[in-house]
Write an enzyme that holds these catalytic residues in place. Structure first.
Site, PDB file in Angstrom:
ATOM      1  NE  ARG B  37      -2.043  -1.450   3.552  1.00 16.31           N
ATOM      2  CZ  ARG B  37      -3.012  -1.711   4.417  1.00 16.31           C
ATOM      3  NH1 ARG B  37      -3.237  -0.894   5.406  1.00 16.31           N
ATOM      4  NH2 ARG B  37      -3.755  -2.771   4.293  1.00 16.31           N
ATOM      5  CB  THR B  38       0.597   4.386  -1.873  1.00 16.93           C
ATOM      6  OG1 THR B  38       0.646   3.621  -3.069  1.00 16.93           O
ATOM      7  CG2 THR B  38       1.439   5.620  -2.016  1.00 16.93           C
ATOM      8  CD  GLN B  39       2.052   2.359   4.499  1.00 24.26           C
ATOM      9  OE1 GLN B  39       0.914   2.816   4.559  1.00 24.26           O
ATOM     10  NE2 GLN B  39       2.438   1.281   5.157  1.00 24.26           N
TER      11      GLN B  39
END
Lengths: 249, 260
Positions: B37-39
């Protein structure tokens, strides 16, 4: 000449004593009985033409496309069982897409032809699959210039400068051999292909047909697309005129 | 951008907290193996501004790619053509923008292979982008971008925007990030339906100059793109003239001896 392969023709995984696989030959017959598909390589591109036999007067012109784009730079004309042909086109599109995803450039036509041929051949290796009942003429324009390939139901694929499959292929091939393709532009090629298809169409045996043509050439910006309306009409007119001339003799 | 980042990281933080506290149920929240996931974004572009004008759409974006507070890349093209009728401008994570361009390329290719005389217009592309971004957001793996999508098809002008959480708008003028706070008030005052090309460019330059003064991640190298029924042009990069000769900047230490 065809011969009866009694007993040896029940499965694609059976050879006959004289080394033939009859199922593949029968598949080729499906292609031979379909409308003619012609492809030529001119000096600046490829022209593909199809004699689309119209099964019913209810059909809308322009429907049931026999020539499909595989990628921006290539397309294929399909002969034989239409549904089988659709699968081949779908596979070709998928291969082209995957190649570009992985390698960042449009798939070279040679590579595309190899992949399509591999796939068609694959379906001749297992008894639970049947061979494709269609052959395709694949044309495209890549870094190495315009190229034309033909893939048969056996999975065999060769590169051509002129190819024809379907009912009128013998007559078509004779006509193509008369042309000086290396001097011809695609503009002129479109007219010639139309003449050939009108010429090989058998008025007596078959019902009416619709001429479908596509090209990929310098003029189309190396994109595969339908031949523009105006040029298509011009080609049809020239073809009809040529026919009348022949009838007058 | 910072406000979006905070919101995004707030969402991510709460999810993360939940994950850590309930390890047994983490498999429900994450996909198999390591969840991707793109943090937070790494290389980002700042605002994009788009306006409708008499003949079509005008869009402006600078060419900066910031790596946090460092202005790392200064020739990033953030305005791109999409098919025959549309123009996309992106702010946010540049690598996610490149991924979006790949999706759009596939979309346009498949549409053109039908060879049926039709082609996707800006409204359709905008809708497609909204679906893509919204669905990624629902999987807690957003494409960290705010996009502006404009174009003209069959004489109809269209201008819309979509954010990384899938919120989409359609309007006569749109902007992303800081542009919403600094450019849109100007546009609300000065935008008109019948702007000429020259007036439109002047208006966009006014907004971009404002952003250049006030947005830390702005760079003085921008492109302006124009799309009309006839086609699309993206200008060559150029710089804006800035004015720093304010009285307050002269003798700055006059009231505070010893400072600099």
């Amino acid at each position: 000449m065809s011969s009866i392969g009694t007993g040896y023709d029940l499965s694609v995984t059976t050879f006959s004593p004289d080394g033939r696989v009859f199922q593949i030959e029968y598949a080729a017959k499906a292609v031979d009985n379909s409308g003619t598909v012609v492809g030529i390589k001119c000096k600046d591109g490829i022209v593909i033409g199809v004699e689309k036999l119209i099964a019913s007067k209810m059909m809308l012109p322009g429907s049931n496309r026999r020539i499909h784009s595989v990628h921006r730079h290539s397309g294929m004309g399909v002969a034989g069982l239409a549904a089988d042909g659709r699968q081949i086109v779908a596979r070709a599109k998928s291969e082209a897409h995957n190649y570009e995803s992985t390698y960042g450039e449009p798939i070279p036509i040679k590579e595309l032809a190899e992949r399509v041929a591999s796939y068609v051949h694959l379906c001749t290796l297992y008894w639970w699959l049947r061979p494709f009942g269609s052959g395709v003429i694949l044309g495209g324009y890549d870094r190495d210039g315009p190229q034309l390939y033909m893939v048969e139901p056996s999975g065999v694929s060769y590169r051509y400068f002129g190819a024809a499959i379907g009912k009128g292929r013998q007559a078509a091939k004779t006509e193509i051999e008369k042309l000086k393709l290396s001097d011809m532009t695609c503009r002129q090629g479109v007219i010639e292909v139309a003449k050939i298809i009108y010429g090989v169409h058998d008025e007596a045996k078959d019902k009416t047909f619709e001429l479908e043509m596509s090209w990929v050439c310098d003029e189309s910006n190396r994109q595969h697309q339908k031949v523009p309306e105006a040029l298509l009409e011009e080609a049809k007119a020239a073809a009809k005129a040529a026919l009348e001339e022949m009838d007058a003799d | 951008m910072p406000s979006e980042q905070k919101l995004g990281s707030a969402i991510v933080d709460t999810v993360f907290a939940n994950m850590v506290s309930s390890q047994n149920e983490s498999s429900l929240l994450s996909s198999e193996g390591d969840s991707q996931r793109t943090q937070y974004p790494y290389v980002t572009g700042t605002s994009v501004i788009g306006i409708k004008y008499k003949d079509g759409i005008l869009m402006a974006a600078d060419m900066g790619g910031s790596y946090g507070s460092t202005i790392r890349y200064k020739s990033v093209e953030r305005l791109k053509q999409v098919g025959k009728h549309s123009l996309i401008g992106a702010s946010g994570e540049i690598s996610d923008f490149q991924e979006i361009l790949r999706y759009l390329d596939e979309l346009i290719l498949h549409d053109s292979m039908w060879d049926d005389g039709n082609s996707l217009g800006p409204k359709e592309v905008h809708n497609y982008l909204t679906r893509v971004l919204y669905n990624r957001r629902n999987k807690f793996d957003p494409l960290w971008n705010s996009l502006v999508l404009g174009g003209v098809k069959n004489g109809q002008k269209y201008l819309g925007s979509v954010s990384m959480i899938g919120v989409h708008f359609e309007d006569d003028h749109v902007a992303t990030g800081f542009g919403n706070h600094l450019a849109r008030p100007i546009l609300r005052e000065e935008w008109r339906e019948d702007l000429t090309f020259e007036e439109g460019v002047k208006l966009l330059e006014k907004c971009m100059r404002n952003l250049l003064y006030r947005d830390r991640s702005a760079v003085n190298k921008l492109q302006i793109a124009k799309i009309t029924e006839e086609g699309l042009t993206i200008s060559q990069p150029y710089s804006l003239k800035t004015f720093w000769n304010f009285a307050a900047f002269k003798n700055p230490t006059v009231g505070a001896e010893g400072s600099w």
